[in-house]
Design a protein around this motif. Structure first.
Motif, PDB file in Angstrom:
ATOM      1  N   GLY A 104       0.815  -1.009   0.016  1.00  0.00           N
ATOM      2  CA  GLY A 104       0.128  -0.002   0.015  1.00  0.00           C
ATOM      3  C   GLY A 104       1.006   1.319   0.067  1.00  0.00           C
ATOM      4  O   GLY A 104       2.054   1.421  -0.616  1.00  0.00           O
ATOM      5  N   CYS A 105       0.469   2.372   0.812  1.00  0.00           N
ATOM      6  CA  CYS A 105       1.327   3.502   0.773  1.00  0.00           C
ATOM      7  C   CYS A 105       1.580   3.657   2.247  1.00  0.00           C
ATOM      8  O   CYS A 105       1.071   3.433   3.178  1.00  0.00           O
ATOM      9  CB  CYS A 105       0.241   4.637   0.650  1.00  0.00           C
ATOM     10  SG  CYS A 105       0.537   6.349   1.262  1.00  0.00           S
ATOM     11  N   HIS A 106       2.900   3.735   2.243  1.00  0.00           N
ATOM     12  CA  HIS A 106       3.778   3.863   3.493  1.00  0.00           C
ATOM     13  C   HIS A 106       3.591   5.074   4.277  1.00  0.00           C
ATOM     14  O   HIS A 106       4.322   5.075   5.237  1.00  0.00           O
ATOM     15  CB  HIS A 106       5.169   3.183   3.530  1.00  0.00           C
ATOM     16  CG  HIS A 106       4.931   1.593   3.442  1.00  0.00           C
ATOM     17  ND1 HIS A 106       4.986   1.013   2.317  1.00  0.00           N
ATOM     18  CD2 HIS A 106       5.368   0.810   4.307  1.00  0.00           C
ATOM     19  CE1 HIS A 106       5.070  -0.180   2.407  1.00  0.00           C
ATOM     20  NE2 HIS A 106       5.046  -0.403   3.754  1.00  0.00           N
ATOM     21  N   ALA A 107       3.110   6.116   3.579  1.00  0.00           N
ATOM     22  CA  ALA A 107       3.133   7.317   4.361  1.00  0.00           C
ATOM     23  C   ALA A 107       1.788   7.541   5.265  1.00  0.00           C
ATOM     24  O   ALA A 107       2.123   8.187   6.248  1.00  0.00           O
ATOM     25  CB  ALA A 107       2.847   8.465   3.249  1.00  0.00           C
ATOM     26  N   HIS A 108       0.893   6.679   5.127  1.00  0.00           N
ATOM     27  CA  HIS A 108      -0.423   6.776   5.860  1.00  0.00           C
ATOM     28  C   HIS A 108      -0.900   5.375   6.344  1.00  0.00           C
ATOM     29  O   HIS A 108      -0.537   4.419   5.857  1.00  0.00           O
ATOM     30  CB  HIS A 108      -1.501   7.378   4.836  1.00  0.00           C
ATOM     31  CG  HIS A 108      -1.020   8.454   4.248  1.00  0.00           C
ATOM     32  ND1 HIS A 108      -1.112   8.694   2.872  1.00  0.00           N
ATOM     33  CD2 HIS A 108      -0.705   9.668   4.604  1.00  0.00           C
ATOM     34  CE1 HIS A 108      -0.591  10.075   2.671  1.00  0.00           C
ATOM     35  NE2 HIS A 108      -0.279  10.478   3.739  1.00  0.00           N
ATOM     36  N   ALA A 109      -1.610   5.497   7.437  1.00  0.00           N
ATOM     37  CA  ALA A 109      -2.110   4.233   7.710  1.00  0.00           C
ATOM     38  C   ALA A 109      -2.943   3.415   7.131  1.00  0.00           C
ATOM     39  O   ALA A 109      -3.809   3.890   6.038  1.00  0.00           O
ATOM     40  CB  ALA A 109      -3.087   4.429   9.196  1.00  0.00           C
ATOM     41  N   GLN A 116       1.078  13.828  -0.550  1.00  0.00           N
ATOM     42  CA  GLN A 116       1.327  12.823  -1.648  1.00  0.00           C
ATOM     43  C   GLN A 116       1.225  11.348  -0.816  1.00  0.00           C
ATOM     44  O   GLN A 116       1.423  11.088   0.114  1.00  0.00           O
ATOM     45  CB  GLN A 116       2.856  13.000  -2.355  1.00  0.00           C
ATOM     46  CG  GLN A 116       2.748  13.820  -3.284  1.00  0.00           C
ATOM     47  CD  GLN A 116       4.227  13.925  -3.621  1.00  0.00           C
ATOM     48  OE1 GLN A 116       5.207  12.995  -3.649  1.00  0.00           O
ATOM     49  NE2 GLN A 116       4.415  15.229  -4.418  1.00  0.00           N
ATOM     50  N   HIS A 117       1.283  10.337  -1.895  1.00  0.00           N
ATOM     51  CA  HIS A 117       1.093   9.014  -1.349  1.00  0.00           C
ATOM     52  C   HIS A 117       2.454   8.292  -1.787  1.00  0.00           C
ATOM     53  O   HIS A 117       2.989   8.548  -2.959  1.00  0.00           O
ATOM     54  CB  HIS A 117      -0.147   8.060  -1.946  1.00  0.00           C
ATOM     55  CG  HIS A 117      -1.088   8.921  -1.399  1.00  0.00           C
ATOM     56  ND1 HIS A 117      -1.748   8.796  -0.205  1.00  0.00           N
ATOM     57  CD2 HIS A 117      -1.985   9.827  -2.182  1.00  0.00           C
ATOM     58  CE1 HIS A 117      -2.837   9.482  -0.099  1.00  0.00           C
ATOM     59  NE2 HIS A 117      -3.064  10.270  -1.232  1.00  0.00           N
ATOM     60  N   GLY A 118       2.837   7.238  -1.105  1.00  0.00           N
ATOM     61  CA  GLY A 118       3.818   6.186  -1.548  1.00  0.00           C
ATOM     62  C   GLY A 118       3.171   4.871  -2.228  1.00  0.00           C
ATOM     63  O   GLY A 118       1.951   4.929  -2.389  1.00  0.00           O
ATOM     64  N   SER A 147      -8.664   8.182   3.705  1.00  0.00           N
ATOM     65  CA  SER A 147      -8.350   9.217   2.857  1.00  0.00           C
ATOM     66  C   SER A 147      -7.173   8.897   1.959  1.00  0.00           C
ATOM     67  O   SER A 147      -6.734   9.516   1.000  1.00  0.00           O
ATOM     68  CB  SER A 147      -8.222  10.595   3.514  1.00  0.00           C
ATOM     69  OG  SER A 147      -6.868  10.418   4.144  1.00  0.00           O
ATOM     70  N   CYS A 148      -6.610   7.845   2.225  1.00  0.00           N
ATOM     71  CA  CYS A 148      -5.500   7.451   1.394  1.00  0.00           C
ATOM     72  C   CYS A 148      -6.004   6.100   0.194  1.00  0.00           C
ATOM     73  O   CYS A 148      -6.430   5.195   0.597  1.00  0.00           O
ATOM     74  CB  CYS A 148      -4.353   6.794   2.049  1.00  0.00           C
ATOM     75  SG  CYS A 148      -3.004   6.066   1.127  1.00  0.00           S
ATOM     76  N   PRO A 149      -6.170   6.679  -1.089  1.00  0.00           N
ATOM     77  CA  PRO A 149      -6.655   5.754  -1.996  1.00  0.00           C
ATOM     78  C   PRO A 149      -5.953   4.452  -2.052  1.00  0.00           C
ATOM     79  O   PRO A 149      -6.517   3.352  -2.102  1.00  0.00           O
ATOM     80  CB  PRO A 149      -6.644   6.497  -3.118  1.00  0.00           C
ATOM     81  CG  PRO A 149      -5.953   7.757  -2.993  1.00  0.00           C
ATOM     82  CD  PRO A 149      -5.602   8.038  -1.759  1.00  0.00           C
TER      83      PRO A 149
HETATM   84 ZN   LIG Z   1      -1.172   7.156   1.465  1.00  0.00          ZN
END
Ligand SMILES: [Zn+2]
Ligand SMILES: [Zn+2]
Length: 473
Positions: free
Chosen positions: A193-198, A335-337, A203-205
């Motif tokens: 997934g994205c490692h910036a967000h939980a 931004q997302h990872g 809200s993290c697609p």
């Molecule tokens: Zn994210």
């Protein structure tokens, strides 16, 4: 360097009160790679989930007599002469029978082991024979069918053991059809997934997608396990020199996994992906994750506050503020990872955040200098670490134009090189070799990009992949 970060309280005499402590760790397998966490309550059940197909059936031992153990790709049997990526023909009854035998022997020889890996080789090349296709709609489903068949045999002799496979890249997508896992099957899902967000952040697609897919794996009833990627420096070299403290996110993710029945976690962490001594750069994240696996009742801030108190004494408050500012910056980054990548560091640490970080370090320096000793030394190491990070940020700011966003099959990726090839798109998008890579023009027209074709990368470029039939249409 490690000894600098170990705090051993000095006491001439130790008085022990009567001890009666009973503690069950929150996760039964707690692993952080790198050997950096050997005193961090890690351990538990031994981990055994590596790529297994070539280890189980080396072509040099089996191919001559049993080409049918190897995959049928585009109508042709794979063969070692021409080579190329391959996986086992997982529906083959002899492959299944021999795998059960191998698993039995492994557990007889290593009774302390709990899991036996069936994970596919680290590439594509899945079997497309009719029998395999009948076992499931996608590679993940076919791996589950294979694991089910092996588990059915294994549990007759070893009912307390598990077969496990990695759900990643080709096998990350859960079965599209309704499938049940047999008792004794474990699935280790990777943090794609994205490692910036939980992972539970709506809200993290990307994490929404990861979460929904993970829920489908949970629904199979398999024992769930997690392989988390904490290696941003693997492909984004600048992250080898920039701190990443996502402690709150790490704990939130653990809570979610725990609720969904996860018992086994491994965090990939590699020094090869960190410049110099990775310890000051990464300990706050790894340490919080390690302690959280031991005791889920602790909050991320509690764990970090305790560690700062021990490491920094009178300078604990400004150092904690420094780490929390780093963590907040990544959690609030718009931004997302993706996979193991993080967002662009310039988006994570804008100039005003850099100012705050420097302010906290200056405060810590003022206090620690008076205190001297190990506290002062540790603060100095962290200050040097941040200066190196800041230089990297400055360099990135100068080359900002080369970092752009592109999309592959509607997933966003950050590219920080001026040119890319079709093969590059294939690799970041996880596109199998039998599909075609298409560049979507601004007017919606599409053209195929060959693996060798080089393109100048432009912000907003879009790509998609299609199978053989999709192209003919
Ligand atoms: Zn994210
Ligand atoms: Zn097959």
């Amino acid at each position: 360097m490690l000894s600098l970060w170990q705090v051993i309280p000095e006491q001439k005499t130790i008085k022990l009160p009567s001890l009666d402590i009973e503690h069950t760790p929150s996760f039964a397998l707690r692993s952080v790679w790198n050997g950096m966490g050997h005193r961090w309550y890690l351990g538990g059940v031994p981990l055994n989930c590596g790529h297994a197909h070539s280890r189980l059936f080396p072509p040099s031992d089996y191919y001559q007599e049993h080409p049918d153990f190897y995959p049928l790709i585009r109508g042709k049997r794979w063969n070692p002469e021409t080579g190329g990526p391959w996986q086992l023909c997982t529906s083959n009854s002899e492959v299944i029978r021999l795998t059960i035998e191998k698993a039995r022997r492994f557990f007889d020889e290593h009774p302390q082991q709990v899991m036996f890996s069936l994970s596919n080789n680290d590439c594509g090349g899945f079997c497309e024979c009719e029998a395999c296709a009948a076992t499931g709609s996608n590679p993940g489903a076919r791996m589950l069918a294979f694991a089910n068949a092996v588990a059915r045999g294994l549990r007759q002799t070893h009912p307390d053991k598990y077969v496990i496979f990695l759900a990643y890249w080709y096998t990350h997508e859960a079965p599209r059809e309704k499938m049940q896992a047999e008792p004794g099957v474990a699935v280790m899902v990777l943090g794609e997934g994205c490692h910036a967000h939980a992972l539970t952040d709506p809200s993290c697609p990307r994490n929404k997608r990861w979460h929904d897919n993970f829920e489908k794996w949970v629904a199979t009833g398999a024992r769930m396990a997690i392989y988390e990627w904490y290696i941003p420096g693997c492909t984004q070299h600048y992250w080898r020199r920039i701190p990443w403290v996502a402690e709150e996110t790490a704990i939130r993710d653990q809570h979610y996994w725990r609720v969904r029945g996860v018992q086994w976690i491994t965090y990939e962490a590699q020094r090869a992906y960190e410049d110099g001594d990775g310890y000051p750069l990464r300990w706050p994240l790894y340490y919080v994750a390690a302690k959280g696996m031991w005791d889920a009742s602790l909050s991320a801030e509690e764990i970090l506050r305790d560690a700062c108190g021990k490491l920094y004494g009178p300078a604990a408050e400004p150092m904690l503020a420094y780490y929390l500012t780093l963590a907040q910056a990544v959690a609030e980054c718009p931004q997302h990872g993706n996979i193991w990548n993080l967002p662009n560091p310039l988006a994570v640490y804008p100039p005003d955040t850099v100012g705050n970080l420097r302010h906290h370090l200056a405060q810590a320096q003022k206090i620690a200098r008076e205190d001297g000793g190990a506290v002062w030394e540790r603060v100095q190491v962290e200050m040097r670490t941040w200066s190196r990070a800041q230089k990297t940020l400055e360099k990135l700011r100068q080359q900002k134009e080369t970092s752009v966003n592109i999309s592959v099959n509607d997933k966003g990726y950050i590219v920080d090189q001026p040119t890319i090839t079709g093969a590059f798109i294939r690799s970041i998008g996880g596109i199998p070799t039998w599909e075609h890579v298409l560049l979507i023009g601004e007017d919606g027209t599409e053209r195929e990009i060959g693996d060798e074709e080089e393109l100048s990368v432009v912000d907003g470029m879009r790509f998609r992949s299609v199978g053989e039939r999709g192209l003919d249409k």
